[in-house]
Each structure stands twice: as C-alpha cells, then as structure tokens.
Scaffold this motif. Structure first.
Motif, PDB file in Angstrom:
ATOM      1  N   LYS A  11       1.053  -1.308   0.133  1.00  0.00           N
ATOM      2  CA  LYS A  11      -0.073   0.102   0.013  1.00  0.00           C
ATOM      3  C   LYS A  11       0.690   1.143  -0.101  1.00  0.00           C
ATOM      4  O   LYS A  11       0.617   2.415  -0.597  1.00  0.00           O
ATOM      5  CB  LYS A  11      -0.894   0.002   1.208  1.00  0.00           C
ATOM      6  CG  LYS A  11      -2.110  -0.856   1.051  1.00  0.00           C
ATOM      7  CD  LYS A  11      -3.279  -0.399   0.214  1.00  0.00           C
ATOM      8  CE  LYS A  11      -4.427  -1.454   0.171  1.00  0.00           C
ATOM      9  NZ  LYS A  11      -5.461  -0.724  -0.784  1.00  0.00           N
ATOM     10  N   ALA A  12       1.913   1.087   0.667  1.00  0.00           N
ATOM     11  CA  ALA A  12       2.755   2.264   0.620  1.00  0.00           C
ATOM     12  C   ALA A  12       3.702   2.410  -0.398  1.00  0.00           C
ATOM     13  O   ALA A  12       4.572   3.360  -0.551  1.00  0.00           O
ATOM     14  CB  ALA A  12       3.811   2.202   2.036  1.00  0.00           C
ATOM     15  N   ALA A  13       3.705   1.508  -1.207  1.00  0.00           N
ATOM     16  CA  ALA A  13       4.734   1.611  -2.569  1.00  0.00           C
ATOM     17  C   ALA A  13       4.837   2.999  -3.270  1.00  0.00           C
ATOM     18  O   ALA A  13       6.048   3.313  -3.554  1.00  0.00           O
ATOM     19  CB  ALA A  13       4.306   0.461  -3.752  1.00  0.00           C
ATOM     20  N   GLY A  14       3.669   3.538  -3.381  1.00  0.00           N
ATOM     21  CA  GLY A  14       3.626   4.961  -4.015  1.00  0.00           C
ATOM     22  C   GLY A  14       4.784   5.961  -3.521  1.00  0.00           C
ATOM     23  O   GLY A  14       5.506   6.750  -3.770  1.00  0.00           O
ATOM     24  N   VAL A  15       4.922   6.033  -2.128  1.00  0.00           N
ATOM     25  CA  VAL A  15       5.781   6.965  -1.477  1.00  0.00           C
ATOM     26  C   VAL A  15       7.100   6.400  -1.394  1.00  0.00           C
ATOM     27  O   VAL A  15       7.961   7.120  -1.241  1.00  0.00           O
ATOM     28  CB  VAL A  15       5.165   7.129   0.002  1.00  0.00           C
ATOM     29  CG1 VAL A  15       5.834   8.191   0.863  1.00  0.00           C
ATOM     30  CG2 VAL A  15       3.645   7.551   0.057  1.00  0.00           C
ATOM     31  N   VAL A  16       7.155   5.071  -1.365  1.00  0.00           N
ATOM     32  CA  VAL A  16       8.558   4.478  -1.507  1.00  0.00           C
ATOM     33  C   VAL A  16       9.271   4.911  -2.675  1.00  0.00           C
ATOM     34  O   VAL A  16      10.526   5.166  -2.605  1.00  0.00           O
ATOM     35  CB  VAL A  16       8.418   2.891  -1.189  1.00  0.00           C
ATOM     36  CG1 VAL A  16       9.702   2.348  -1.741  1.00  0.00           C
ATOM     37  CG2 VAL A  16       7.778   2.520   0.027  1.00  0.00           C
ATOM     38  N   VAL A  17       8.487   4.800  -3.674  1.00  0.00           N
ATOM     39  CA  VAL A  17       9.071   5.262  -5.075  1.00  0.00           C
ATOM     40  C   VAL A  17       9.691   6.818  -4.710  1.00  0.00           C
ATOM     41  O   VAL A  17      10.821   7.103  -5.263  1.00  0.00           O
ATOM     42  CB  VAL A  17       8.158   5.417  -6.288  1.00  0.00           C
ATOM     43  CG1 VAL A  17       8.631   5.918  -7.539  1.00  0.00           C
ATOM     44  CG2 VAL A  17       7.717   3.771  -6.625  1.00  0.00           C
ATOM     45  N   ASP A  18       8.807   7.619  -4.234  1.00  0.00           N
ATOM     46  CA  ASP A  18       9.305   8.953  -4.084  1.00  0.00           C
ATOM     47  C   ASP A  18      10.486   9.064  -3.372  1.00  0.00           C
ATOM     48  O   ASP A  18      11.500   9.674  -3.588  1.00  0.00           O
ATOM     49  CB  ASP A  18       8.234   9.738  -3.138  1.00  0.00           C
ATOM     50  CG  ASP A  18       7.158  10.345  -4.142  1.00  0.00           C
ATOM     51  OD1 ASP A  18       7.210  10.313  -5.468  1.00  0.00           O
ATOM     52  OD2 ASP A  18       5.850  11.093  -3.581  1.00  0.00           O
ATOM     53  N   ASP A  19      10.584   8.269  -2.083  1.00  0.00           N
ATOM     54  CA  ASP A  19      11.816   8.348  -1.365  1.00  0.00           C
ATOM     55  C   ASP A  19      12.922   7.617  -1.971  1.00  0.00           C
ATOM     56  O   ASP A  19      13.685   8.395  -1.972  1.00  0.00           O
ATOM     57  CB  ASP A  19      11.575   7.449  -0.088  1.00  0.00           C
ATOM     58  CG  ASP A  19      12.025   7.779   1.292  1.00  0.00           C
ATOM     59  OD1 ASP A  19      12.932   8.663   1.163  1.00  0.00           O
ATOM     60  OD2 ASP A  19      11.595   7.054   2.230  1.00  0.00           O
ATOM     61  N   THR A  20      12.682   6.740  -2.881  1.00  0.00           N
ATOM     62  CA  THR A  20      13.926   6.223  -3.686  1.00  0.00           C
ATOM     63  C   THR A  20      14.364   7.354  -4.485  1.00  0.00           C
ATOM     64  O   THR A  20      15.441   7.453  -4.760  1.00  0.00           O
ATOM     65  CB  THR A  20      13.464   5.023  -4.472  1.00  0.00           C
ATOM     66  OG1 THR A  20      12.717   4.024  -3.361  1.00  0.00           O
ATOM     67  CG2 THR A  20      14.809   4.360  -5.205  1.00  0.00           C
TER      68      THR A  20
END
Length: 204
Positions: A11-20
């Motif tokens: 579910k948190a994958a979208g923000v993980v992409v931002d962080d990366t």
C-alpha cells in the motif's frame, strides 16, 4: 504479521518510489568514497525516524485517536505537494542557487546536507508508516506494533539498498569497462555515460 506487513508495504509503494527518487540527489557530485557513507547515514537516520519518532506517535493515535490518521496523511501529502511545487517554481523562475557539492565545502556542509535529507525522509517515512498502519488498523495492538516494525526495516532496506545500487552504478560501469571482454567494456561504458542522465531524470 508477515502477511500483514506485505500488504501494508504494498500500500505504501507510491511513497516508497518518491523516497527512492529523492535520495540520490543528495550524493550528486559527491566523491566516490563518500557516496555509500552518506547513504548509510541517511538510512540510519531514516530507521531512527521510523522507530523512535513515528512509530510511538502512530501507535498511540491508532489506539486512542484513530480518526486523526486520515488528517495526518492529508497534512503530510499537502507538505509534499508544497515541496514539489517549490522545486518546480525554482526551476521555472531560475531561482536555483548553483553551489559546490557538500563534501567539497567541508564537513559542516555535509552534516547540514545529511540533516536536511533526514528531515525530508521524516515526512516521507511518516506517510509510509501511517499508510501501513491504516492497512492494519483493525489488528490487535501488539500485532500492529510488530507489523510496523517489520515495515520500517523492510522499507528502509529496500529504499536505501536501491539508492546505494543507483549511486554506485557508475563505479560498477567503470569496473566493467576495464575488463578484457569487449561486451563488458561496451556495457560498462554505457553505464558510465547513462548514469548522470538517469540521476537527473530521477531528481526531476
């Protein structure tokens, strides 16, 4: 716990992409020997953010004031929108101030840069943890706690593992370019030439 952590992380994958995507710009122009130490320091700061600042607050809110979780997500999202809009405005209005990489300006500048990266990570990490918590809000308190601890370590390892690979890709390319195989040399040269464009694209 494992299954719930997997669901919550997805579910948190979208923000993980931002962080990366955000983190590699902090090592742009940094000498090769400082790249991984800086990424490591930011990763350690990130796990501290998640475990010692965000986790206790999120768990207390979910236990006593669960209705506040959605407004917190909205506030975090609004801040990220503001930060993104500010970067776009700087680019369009040419207000960016070009400067030397932090490592060339001394230890104080590098320390300031790392602190800035950890502050930005705090917002992204809060979004990740609250999204994950929202996914397991109906679980018992102990299960929620264990899931969030697993998510904190898993997400941090994935994000900063990928970042480490990205920032060292040009060094890997250089190593391949020095091998006797013509194919390895071509691929290595391609990596070395491509990485500045890749990092600029990620930053954008």
């Amino acid at each position: 716990v494992g299954a719930a952590a997997g669901r919550a992380s997805a579910k948190a994958a979208g923000v993980v992409v931002d962080d990366t995507a955000v983190t590699p710009r902090y090592v742009a122009g940094v000498t090769a020997e400082r790249e991984l130490p800086i990424v490591k320091r930011i990763a350690v700061g990130s796990i501290r953010n998640k475990l010692f600042l965000i986790l206790p607050v999120a768990l207390l809110l979910s236990q006593f004031l669960p209705s506040l979780l959605t407004p917190i997500l909205m506030i975090g999202g609004t801040y990220l929108c503001y930060e993104g809009a500010e970067k776009v405005w700087e680019k369009l209005a040419h207000h960016e101030a070009p400067e030397l990489p932090a490592t060339l300006r001394g230890e104080d500048a590098e320390e300031h840069m790392v602190r800035g990266a950890i502050r930005t990570d705090l917002i992204l990490s809060a979004e990740i943890m609250v999204i994950a918590l929202n996914e397991v809000a109906d679980e018992p308190f102990v299960t929620r706690t264990m899931v969030l601890i697993v998510v904190a370590f898993l997400i941090t390892a994935v994000v900063y593992g990928v970042v480490a690979i990205i920032v060292k890709m040009d060094d890997i390319g250089l190593h391949l370019a020095e091998r006797p195989s013509a194919g390895a040399q071509r691929f290595g040269t391609l990596l070395v030439r491509a990485m500045p464009a890749v990092l600029a694209f990620l930053s954008t």
